[in-house]
Design a protein around this motif. Structure first.
Motif, PDB file in Angstrom:
ATOM      1  N   CYS A 158       5.793   3.327   1.916  1.00  0.00           N
ATOM      2  CA  CYS A 158       4.765   2.198   1.422  1.00  0.00           C
ATOM      3  C   CYS A 158       4.611   1.605   2.656  1.00  0.00           C
ATOM      4  O   CYS A 158       5.437   0.979   3.174  1.00  0.00           O
ATOM      5  CB  CYS A 158       4.789   1.567   0.496  1.00  0.00           C
ATOM      6  SG  CYS A 158       6.742   1.255  -0.071  1.00  0.00           S
ATOM      7  N   LEU A 197      -5.422   5.519   7.651  1.00  0.00           N
ATOM      8  CA  LEU A 197      -5.001   4.217   6.021  1.00  0.00           C
ATOM      9  C   LEU A 197      -4.217   2.841   7.230  1.00  0.00           C
ATOM     10  O   LEU A 197      -4.914   2.059   6.609  1.00  0.00           O
ATOM     11  CB  LEU A 197      -4.273   4.577   4.873  1.00  0.00           C
ATOM     12  CG  LEU A 197      -4.615   3.823   4.239  1.00  0.00           C
ATOM     13  CD1 LEU A 197      -5.898   3.759   2.975  1.00  0.00           C
ATOM     14  CD2 LEU A 197      -3.623   4.664   2.692  1.00  0.00           C
ATOM     15  N   MET A 250       1.363  -1.544   0.291  1.00  0.00           N
ATOM     16  CA  MET A 250      -0.400  -0.349  -0.270  1.00  0.00           C
ATOM     17  C   MET A 250       1.013   1.272   0.247  1.00  0.00           C
ATOM     18  O   MET A 250       1.636   1.253   1.006  1.00  0.00           O
ATOM     19  CB  MET A 250      -0.594  -0.610   1.416  1.00  0.00           C
ATOM     20  CG  MET A 250      -1.443   1.490   1.151  1.00  0.00           C
ATOM     21  SD  MET A 250      -1.873   1.680   2.297  1.00  0.00           S
ATOM     22  CE  MET A 250      -3.207   0.282   2.862  1.00  0.00           C
ATOM     23  N   LYS A 251       0.780   2.187  -1.022  1.00  0.00           N
ATOM     24  CA  LYS A 251       1.590   3.146  -1.073  1.00  0.00           C
ATOM     25  C   LYS A 251       0.964   4.295  -0.288  1.00  0.00           C
ATOM     26  O   LYS A 251      -0.522   4.735   0.439  1.00  0.00           O
ATOM     27  CB  LYS A 251       0.987   3.661  -2.314  1.00  0.00           C
ATOM     28  CG  LYS A 251       1.548   5.058  -2.771  1.00  0.00           C
ATOM     29  CD  LYS A 251       1.777   6.150  -4.226  1.00  0.00           C
ATOM     30  CE  LYS A 251       2.376   7.006  -4.313  1.00  0.00           C
ATOM     31  NZ  LYS A 251       2.111   7.472  -5.434  1.00  0.00           N
ATOM     32  N   LEU A 252       1.976   4.598   0.985  1.00  0.00           N
ATOM     33  CA  LEU A 252       1.529   6.288   1.685  1.00  0.00           C
ATOM     34  C   LEU A 252       2.060   7.024   1.256  1.00  0.00           C
ATOM     35  O   LEU A 252       1.954   8.440   2.336  1.00  0.00           O
ATOM     36  CB  LEU A 252       1.977   5.234   3.397  1.00  0.00           C
ATOM     37  CG  LEU A 252       1.092   3.669   3.943  1.00  0.00           C
ATOM     38  CD1 LEU A 252       2.089   3.574   4.994  1.00  0.00           C
ATOM     39  CD2 LEU A 252      -0.463   4.275   3.734  1.00  0.00           C
ATOM     40  N   SER A 253       2.975   7.593   0.794  1.00  0.00           N
ATOM     41  CA  SER A 253       3.700   8.715   0.654  1.00  0.00           C
ATOM     42  C   SER A 253       2.972   9.899   0.174  1.00  0.00           C
ATOM     43  O   SER A 253       3.091  10.729   0.685  1.00  0.00           O
ATOM     44  CB  SER A 253       5.030   8.262  -0.593  1.00  0.00           C
ATOM     45  OG  SER A 253       4.655   7.999  -1.874  1.00  0.00           O
ATOM     46  N   ASP A 254       1.950   9.590  -0.400  1.00  0.00           N
ATOM     47  CA  ASP A 254       0.981  10.865  -0.883  1.00  0.00           C
ATOM     48  C   ASP A 254      -0.556  10.703   0.570  1.00  0.00           C
ATOM     49  O   ASP A 254      -1.196  11.598  -0.367  1.00  0.00           O
ATOM     50  CB  ASP A 254       0.505  10.681  -2.081  1.00  0.00           C
ATOM     51  CG  ASP A 254       1.908  10.949  -3.583  1.00  0.00           C
ATOM     52  OD1 ASP A 254       2.844  11.571  -2.897  1.00  0.00           O
ATOM     53  OD2 ASP A 254       1.198   9.989  -4.353  1.00  0.00           O
ATOM     54  N   CYS A 255      -0.362  10.215   1.405  1.00  0.00           N
ATOM     55  CA  CYS A 255      -1.509  10.495   1.976  1.00  0.00           C
ATOM     56  C   CYS A 255      -1.531  10.860   2.928  1.00  0.00           C
ATOM     57  O   CYS A 255      -0.445  11.360   3.352  1.00  0.00           O
ATOM     58  CB  CYS A 255      -1.571   8.678   2.363  1.00  0.00           C
ATOM     59  SG  CYS A 255      -2.817   8.348   3.443  1.00  0.00           S
ATOM     60  N   THR A 256      -3.071  11.694   3.128  1.00  0.00           N
ATOM     61  CA  THR A 256      -1.978  13.084   3.876  1.00  0.00           C
ATOM     62  C   THR A 256      -2.808  12.515   5.430  1.00  0.00           C
ATOM     63  O   THR A 256      -2.156  13.420   6.769  1.00  0.00           O
ATOM     64  CB  THR A 256      -4.283  13.966   3.999  1.00  0.00           C
ATOM     65  OG1 THR A 256      -5.779  13.163   3.971  1.00  0.00           O
ATOM     66  CG2 THR A 256      -3.991  14.747   2.305  1.00  0.00           C
ATOM     67  N   GLU A 257      -2.852  11.365   5.817  1.00  0.00           N
ATOM     68  CA  GLU A 257      -3.010  10.573   7.359  1.00  0.00           C
ATOM     69  C   GLU A 257      -2.605   9.035   7.282  1.00  0.00           C
ATOM     70  O   GLU A 257      -3.671   8.449   6.734  1.00  0.00           O
ATOM     71  CB  GLU A 257      -4.549  11.035   7.450  1.00  0.00           C
ATOM     72  CG  GLU A 257      -5.134  10.232   9.053  1.00  0.00           C
ATOM     73  CD  GLU A 257      -3.909  10.853  10.135  1.00  0.00           C
ATOM     74  OE1 GLU A 257      -3.420   9.922  10.983  1.00  0.00           O
ATOM     75  OE2 GLU A 257      -3.326  11.920  10.020  1.00  0.00           O
ATOM     76  N   PRO A 258      -1.077   8.457   7.012  1.00  0.00           N
ATOM     77  CA  PRO A 258      -1.042   7.593   6.663  1.00  0.00           C
ATOM     78  C   PRO A 258      -1.431   6.756   7.721  1.00  0.00           C
ATOM     79  O   PRO A 258      -1.142   5.724   7.240  1.00  0.00           O
ATOM     80  CB  PRO A 258       0.980   7.844   6.015  1.00  0.00           C
ATOM     81  CG  PRO A 258       1.079   9.580   6.962  1.00  0.00           C
ATOM     82  CD  PRO A 258      -0.200  10.127   6.482  1.00  0.00           C
ATOM     83  N   HIS A 280      -6.406   0.075   6.893  1.00  0.00           N
ATOM     84  CA  HIS A 280      -5.586  -1.746   6.428  1.00  0.00           C
ATOM     85  C   HIS A 280      -5.059  -2.782   6.970  1.00  0.00           C
ATOM     86  O   HIS A 280      -6.368  -4.193   6.460  1.00  0.00           O
ATOM     87  CB  HIS A 280      -4.300  -1.218   5.241  1.00  0.00           C
ATOM     88  CG  HIS A 280      -4.359  -2.650   4.229  1.00  0.00           C
ATOM     89  ND1 HIS A 280      -4.981  -2.632   3.086  1.00  0.00           N
ATOM     90  CD2 HIS A 280      -2.783  -3.128   3.897  1.00  0.00           C
ATOM     91  CE1 HIS A 280      -4.340  -3.256   2.416  1.00  0.00           C
ATOM     92  NE2 HIS A 280      -2.787  -3.573   3.250  1.00  0.00           N
TER      93      HIS A 280
END
Length: 156
Positions: free
Chosen positions: A54, A12, A1-9, A16
Protein backbone atom coordinates in the motif's frame (compact mmCIF):
# COMPACT_ATOMS: atom_id res chain seq x y z
CA UNK A 1 -4.28 3.18 -1.17
CA UNK A 2 -4.09 -0.58 -1.45
CA UNK A 3 -1.65 -1.79 -4.13
CA UNK A 4 -1.24 -5.46 -3.29
CA UNK A 5 -3.98 -6.82 -5.58
CA UNK A 6 -3.45 -4.30 -8.36
CA UNK A 7 -2.31 -5.51 -11.79
CA UNK A 8 -0.50 -2.21 -12.50
CA UNK A 9 0.47 -0.70 -9.13
CA UNK A 10 2.98 1.78 -10.58
CA UNK A 11 0.45 3.38 -12.90
CA UNK A 12 -2.24 3.50 -10.24
CA UNK A 13 0.16 5.05 -7.72
CA UNK A 14 1.40 7.67 -10.20
CA UNK A 15 -2.17 8.67 -11.17
CA UNK A 16 -3.22 8.89 -7.53
CA UNK A 17 -0.28 11.13 -6.58
CA UNK A 18 -0.76 13.38 -9.63
CA UNK A 19 -4.49 13.82 -8.94
CA UNK A 20 -4.03 14.27 -5.20
CA UNK A 21 -1.31 16.93 -5.51
CA UNK A 22 -2.80 18.81 -8.45
CA UNK A 23 -3.55 22.34 -7.25
CA UNK A 24 -1.77 21.70 -3.93
CA UNK A 25 1.77 21.91 -5.29
CA UNK A 26 3.53 23.73 -8.10
CA UNK A 27 3.51 21.61 -11.31
CA UNK A 28 7.25 20.83 -11.13
CA UNK A 29 6.88 19.42 -7.63
CA UNK A 30 3.87 17.35 -8.71
CA UNK A 31 6.09 15.87 -11.45
CA UNK A 32 8.84 15.23 -8.89
CA UNK A 33 6.38 13.48 -6.57
CA UNK A 34 5.13 11.31 -9.43
CA UNK A 35 8.72 10.35 -10.32
CA UNK A 36 9.55 9.54 -6.69
CA UNK A 37 6.38 7.46 -6.39
CA UNK A 38 7.27 5.56 -9.53
CA UNK A 39 10.73 4.79 -8.17
CA UNK A 40 9.48 3.63 -4.77
CA UNK A 41 6.73 1.40 -6.16
CA UNK A 42 9.08 0.12 -8.88
CA UNK A 43 11.73 -0.76 -6.30
CA UNK A 44 9.17 -2.67 -4.24
CA UNK A 45 8.11 -4.55 -7.38
CA UNK A 46 11.70 -5.39 -8.36
CA UNK A 47 13.19 -6.16 -4.98
CA UNK A 48 10.45 -7.86 -2.93
CA UNK A 49 8.52 -11.05 -3.53
CA UNK A 50 5.09 -9.50 -3.12
CA UNK A 51 5.68 -5.97 -4.39
CA UNK A 52 4.14 -2.97 -2.64
CA UNK A 53 1.28 -3.54 -0.19
CA UNK A 54 0.00 0.00 0.00
CA UNK A 55 0.94 3.65 -0.25
CA UNK A 56 -0.20 6.89 1.28
CA UNK A 57 0.11 10.56 0.34
CA UNK A 58 -0.32 13.13 3.07
CA UNK A 59 -0.27 16.89 2.56
CA UNK A 60 0.69 19.32 5.26
CA UNK A 61 1.10 23.09 5.06
CA UNK A 62 4.24 23.11 2.92
CA UNK A 63 5.11 19.46 2.35
CA UNK A 64 3.80 16.22 0.94
CA UNK A 65 4.73 12.94 2.60
CA UNK A 66 4.76 9.77 0.48
CA UNK A 67 4.81 6.42 2.24
CA UNK A 68 5.18 3.10 0.41
CA UNK A 69 5.01 -0.17 2.32
CA UNK A 70 6.07 -3.67 1.25
CA UNK A 71 6.54 -7.01 2.98
CA UNK A 72 10.33 -7.09 2.46
CA UNK A 73 12.10 -6.99 5.80
CA UNK A 74 15.65 -6.03 4.75
CA UNK A 75 15.85 -2.30 5.38
CA UNK A 76 19.62 -2.32 4.80
CA UNK A 77 19.07 -2.78 1.06
CA UNK A 78 17.14 0.50 0.80
CA UNK A 79 19.78 3.17 0.48
CA UNK A 80 21.13 5.48 -2.18
CA UNK A 81 24.32 4.30 -3.83
CA UNK A 82 27.53 6.12 -3.06
CA UNK A 83 27.94 9.37 -4.94
CA UNK A 84 31.59 8.35 -5.41
CA UNK A 85 30.67 5.59 -7.83
CA UNK A 86 30.80 6.32 -11.53
CA UNK A 87 27.63 6.45 -13.61
CA UNK A 88 28.76 3.25 -15.37
CA UNK A 89 28.91 1.44 -12.02
CA UNK A 90 25.39 2.62 -11.17
CA UNK A 91 23.66 2.03 -14.51
CA UNK A 92 20.68 -0.23 -13.97
CA UNK A 93 21.13 -0.37 -10.21
CA UNK A 94 20.73 2.39 -7.68
CA UNK A 95 19.88 5.36 -9.89
CA UNK A 96 16.30 5.51 -8.61
CA UNK A 97 17.24 6.17 -5.01
CA UNK A 98 19.78 8.75 -6.15
CA UNK A 99 16.86 10.55 -7.83
CA UNK A 100 14.79 10.22 -4.66
CA UNK A 101 17.69 11.62 -2.64
CA UNK A 102 18.04 14.55 -5.04
CA UNK A 103 14.32 15.42 -5.20
CA UNK A 104 13.29 14.79 -1.58
CA UNK A 105 13.76 17.18 1.30
CA UNK A 106 14.25 14.09 3.46
CA UNK A 107 13.63 10.36 3.21
CA UNK A 108 13.99 7.31 5.41
CA UNK A 109 13.16 3.65 5.65
CA UNK A 110 11.92 1.90 8.75
CA UNK A 111 10.95 -1.64 9.65
CA UNK A 112 7.32 -2.42 10.40
CA UNK A 113 5.71 -5.45 12.00
CA UNK A 114 5.32 -7.15 8.61
CA UNK A 115 7.88 -5.49 6.35
CA UNK A 116 9.23 -2.03 5.75
CA UNK A 117 8.04 1.45 4.89
CA UNK A 118 9.87 4.10 2.86
CA UNK A 119 8.89 7.65 3.83
CA UNK A 120 9.70 10.61 1.57
CA UNK A 121 9.12 14.30 2.35
CA UNK A 122 8.74 16.61 -0.66
CA UNK A 123 8.30 20.37 -0.64
CA UNK A 124 5.11 21.60 -2.28
CA UNK A 125 6.73 24.69 -3.77
CA UNK A 126 9.83 25.17 -5.90
CA UNK A 127 11.82 26.65 -2.99
CA UNK A 128 12.13 23.35 -1.16
CA UNK A 129 12.38 22.69 2.57
CA UNK A 130 15.41 22.89 4.80
CA UNK A 131 16.40 19.70 6.59
CA UNK A 132 15.22 21.26 9.86
CA UNK A 133 11.81 21.94 8.33
CA UNK A 134 11.55 18.47 6.77
CA UNK A 135 12.34 16.40 9.86
CA UNK A 136 9.00 16.94 11.66
CA UNK A 137 7.23 15.24 8.75
CA UNK A 138 9.15 11.98 9.17
CA UNK A 139 6.81 10.01 11.41
CA UNK A 140 8.80 8.78 14.39
CA UNK A 141 6.04 7.13 16.38
CA UNK A 142 3.21 6.37 14.05
CA UNK A 143 1.37 3.20 13.12
CA UNK A 144 2.59 1.58 9.95
CA UNK A 145 0.56 1.92 6.77
CA UNK A 146 -0.52 -1.70 7.00
CA UNK A 147 -1.89 -1.14 10.50
CA UNK A 148 -3.79 1.95 9.35
CA UNK A 149 -5.05 0.18 6.25
CA UNK A 150 -6.15 -2.82 8.30
CA UNK A 151 -8.10 -0.49 10.60
CA UNK A 152 -9.74 1.31 7.67
CA UNK A 153 -10.55 -1.97 5.93
CA UNK A 154 -12.20 -3.38 9.11
CA UNK A 155 -9.60 -6.11 9.28
CA UNK A 156 -10.31 -7.60 5.86
Amino acid sequence: MKLSDCTEPSGLARRHVREFLKGRAVPERVDDAVLVTSELVGNALRHTAGGPDCMCVEVYQDAAVLRVHDAGRDVSRVRARSAGKSLDELTGNGLGLLLVEELASEWSVRPTAIGKEVVVVLALDAGGLSERDALPYIPAVRPSLTTEFHQLDDGH
